[in-house]
Design an enzyme around this catalytic site. Structure first.
Site, mmCIF file in Angstrom:
data_model
loop_
_atom_site.group_PDB
_atom_site.id
_atom_site.type_symbol
_atom_site.label_atom_id
_atom_site.label_comp_id
_atom_site.label_asym_id
_atom_site.label_seq_id
_atom_site.Cartn_x
_atom_site.Cartn_y
_atom_site.Cartn_z
ATOM 1 N N LYS A 53 0.846 -1.203 0.000
ATOM 2 C CA LYS A 53 0.000 0.000 0.000
ATOM 3 C C LYS A 53 0.883 1.255 0.000
ATOM 4 O O LYS A 53 2.088 1.177 0.248
ATOM 5 C CB LYS A 53 -0.909 -0.010 1.223
ATOM 6 C CG LYS A 53 -0.174 0.137 2.549
ATOM 7 C CD LYS A 53 -1.122 -0.083 3.728
ATOM 8 C CE LYS A 53 -0.384 0.064 5.048
ATOM 9 N NZ LYS A 53 -1.201 -0.412 6.189
ATOM 10 N N TYR A 294 15.386 31.401 5.762
ATOM 11 C CA TYR A 294 14.204 32.140 6.199
ATOM 12 C C TYR A 294 14.167 32.274 7.714
ATOM 13 O O TYR A 294 14.475 31.329 8.441
ATOM 14 C CB TYR A 294 12.932 31.403 5.762
ATOM 15 C CG TYR A 294 12.680 31.423 4.273
ATOM 16 C CD1 TYR A 294 12.879 32.579 3.516
ATOM 17 C CD2 TYR A 294 12.228 30.278 3.628
ATOM 18 C CE1 TYR A 294 12.629 32.582 2.155
ATOM 19 C CE2 TYR A 294 11.973 30.275 2.266
ATOM 20 C CZ TYR A 294 12.182 31.431 1.537
ATOM 21 O OH TYR A 294 11.931 31.439 0.202
HETATM 22 C C1 LIG Z 1 -0.510 -1.414 6.953
HETATM 23 C C2 LIG Z 1 -1.088 -2.697 7.329
HETATM 24 C C3 LIG Z 1 -0.268 -3.808 7.558
HETATM 25 C C4 LIG Z 1 1.245 -3.726 7.562
HETATM 26 O O1 LIG Z 1 1.713 -3.071 8.731
HETATM 27 P P1 LIG Z 1 3.277 -2.909 9.012
HETATM 28 O O2 LIG Z 1 3.342 -2.379 10.407
HETATM 29 O O3 LIG Z 1 3.775 -1.916 8.033
HETATM 30 O O4 LIG Z 1 3.891 -4.230 8.833
HETATM 31 C C5 LIG Z 1 -0.885 -5.026 7.795
HETATM 32 N N1 LIG Z 1 -2.234 -5.129 7.821
HETATM 33 C C6 LIG Z 1 -3.053 -4.071 7.637
HETATM 34 C C7 LIG Z 1 -4.526 -4.268 7.701
HETATM 35 C C8 LIG Z 1 -2.510 -2.821 7.390
HETATM 36 O O5 LIG Z 1 -3.323 -1.775 7.214
#
Ligand SMILES: *Cc1c(COP(=O)(O)O)cnc(C)c1O
Length: 402
Positions: A53, A294
């Site tokens: 993701k 700045y």
């Molecule tokens: C983002 C997510 C993960 C992965 O989490 P990490 O801490 O990055 O390993 C697993 N399951 C779900 C439902 C998520 O939203």
């Protein structure tokens, strides 16, 4: 449309060369190996799924996918669009279709596309009735679904008792749905070393799984553990791991790193995958007393050699790190002085070994010689977590495999 794309190209053209991200494919595979090791069991191994993701946590969906596709059992994304991009990639590259699961919200129209593409969807909100109607209207193939149980994160999902009406709905739509799995997500594994709340969540999950079994559900794939739980809570590994941040060689937190050593007997060696580098635009020497940047927040106490780098908060380098940050130049830590600007940072290179170079390379994240700047360190300067630092590196910054 073509004019717009051309303008976009010109607009980002010069900036794109200003800084870039390097993706270390061998580090990705190394990290896959670390989690494969955790997934090993005497009877049958736990399946390894990776979370891509957020454009693969800012690393670039397609570069990461092409490295890990043949080495993992399944892939998780948030959007239907990403899932369909994965199917497209597989067709182009003549690869077998992996299990792909959409964790996030989808529209009824997208659900039909997922069914046609053989992508699974996590049911975690109230869209299911509309999805069922759309699937029937489209005479789509059966959509694979996994049911999300809310065990204490209070985000998406159904409370264990809400599974009863949910299962009735799923069963009444067996013509268009094929239920394959059940999952949940932890709230605070990475924030603590005492896993009491997580154990409560595991117990609620098991209660949900049992409820489904009592209602006559077939054997479902159970998955709950993200990176931190995969590392420090073996009882949460169930059938599949859902590894996100760890795939990219980053620790969910320092607490998780400490706990992993206790639970596993040694600290697994994760290798950071992403480096962020930038070439300087200007090098010059400022007089003692000159103000920098700045707000005139920095004043040189001695003649100071500076390098100006064309990267700033527009590109995702956090402004909140002003006054705390350093980058690596010539293998040395050099302070970012004055404020981080939209498109620039100014770095004190007085003590870097750069001779009379007219341009130098800075490592904003990554290693140079013996020194390393982790995404977690940049995160600490900006009061955030490494997840946010890497996912906020601008989409316009090119990602290159190395
Ligand atoms: C983002 C997510 C993960 C992965 O989490 P990490 O801490 O990055 O390993 C697993 N399951 C779900 C439902 C998520 O939203």
């Amino acid at each position: 449309m073509s004019t717009g794309m051309h303008l976009t190209k010109i607009g980002f053209g010069s900036a794109a060369e200003a800084s870039w991200v390097e993706i270390d494919a061998s580090a990705l595979l190394h990290n896959v190996g670390v989690f494969r090791q955790l997934a090993r069991r005497e009877d049958d191994d736990v399946r390894l799924g990776v979370v891509l993701k957020g454009d693969a946590y800012g690393h670039g969906l397609l570069p990461v996918l092409s490295s890990v596709h043949e080495h993992v059992d399944c892939v998780y994304v948030i959007t239907a669009q990403d899932a369909l991009a994965i199917r497209h990639f597989e067709r182009e590259a003549h690869l077998a279709a992996r299990d792909v699961l959409v964790l996030g919200a989808v529209s009824a129209t997208e659900a039909v596309l997922l069914a046609e593409a053989g992508v699974a969807w996590v049911v975690g909100d109230a869209t299911l009735p509309a999805v069922i109607t759309a699937l029937r209207a489209a005479s789509a193939p059966r959509l694979q679904v996994h049911l999300h149980v809310d065990t204490g994160l209070s985000r998406e999902g159904f409370l264990p008792h809400e599974l009863v009406p949910l299962w009735q709905l799923v069963r009444s739509a067996e013509d268009v749905l094929h239920c394959k799995g059940v999952l949940s997500h932890f709230a605070n594994v990475e924030d603590v070393t005492d896993q009491a709340y997580a154990r409560q969540q595991v117990a609620r999950f098991e209660q949900g799984v049992q409820t489904l079994a009592q209602l006559g559900a077939p054997r479902l794939e159970r998955h709950m553990a993200a990176s931190a739980a995969s590392l420090v809570l073996p009882s949460s590994r169930f059938d599949t791991l859902r590894v996100g941040i760890g795939l990219y060689g980053l620790w969910p937190s320092s607490e998780t790193r400490l706990s992993a050593r206790v639970v596993l007997g040694e600290t697994p060696q994760l290798r950071p995958v992403l480096s962020w580098r930038c070439r300087s635009q200007v090098i010059r020497t400022l007089e003692q007393g000159a103000y920098v940047g700045y707000g005139c927040t920095y004043r040189c106490t001695e003649p100071t050699r500076i390098a100006v780098f064309p990267v700033g908060y527009f590109d995702g380098y956090p402004r909140l790190s002003s006054g705390r940050a350093h980058v690596l130049v010539g293998g040395r830590r050099c302070a970012v002085i004055g404020r981080v600007m939209m498109n620039h940072i100014i770095v004190d290179v007085t003590h870097a070994d750069i001779g009379d170079a007219s341009s130098v390379l800075a490592t904003l994240i990554g290693s140079d010689g013996e020194e390393q700047v982790g995404a977690d360190v940049v995160a600490s300067w900006a009061d955030t977590i490494s997840y946010e630092i890497v996912t906020r590196i601008g989409a316009h910054v090119p990602r290159r495999a190395v």
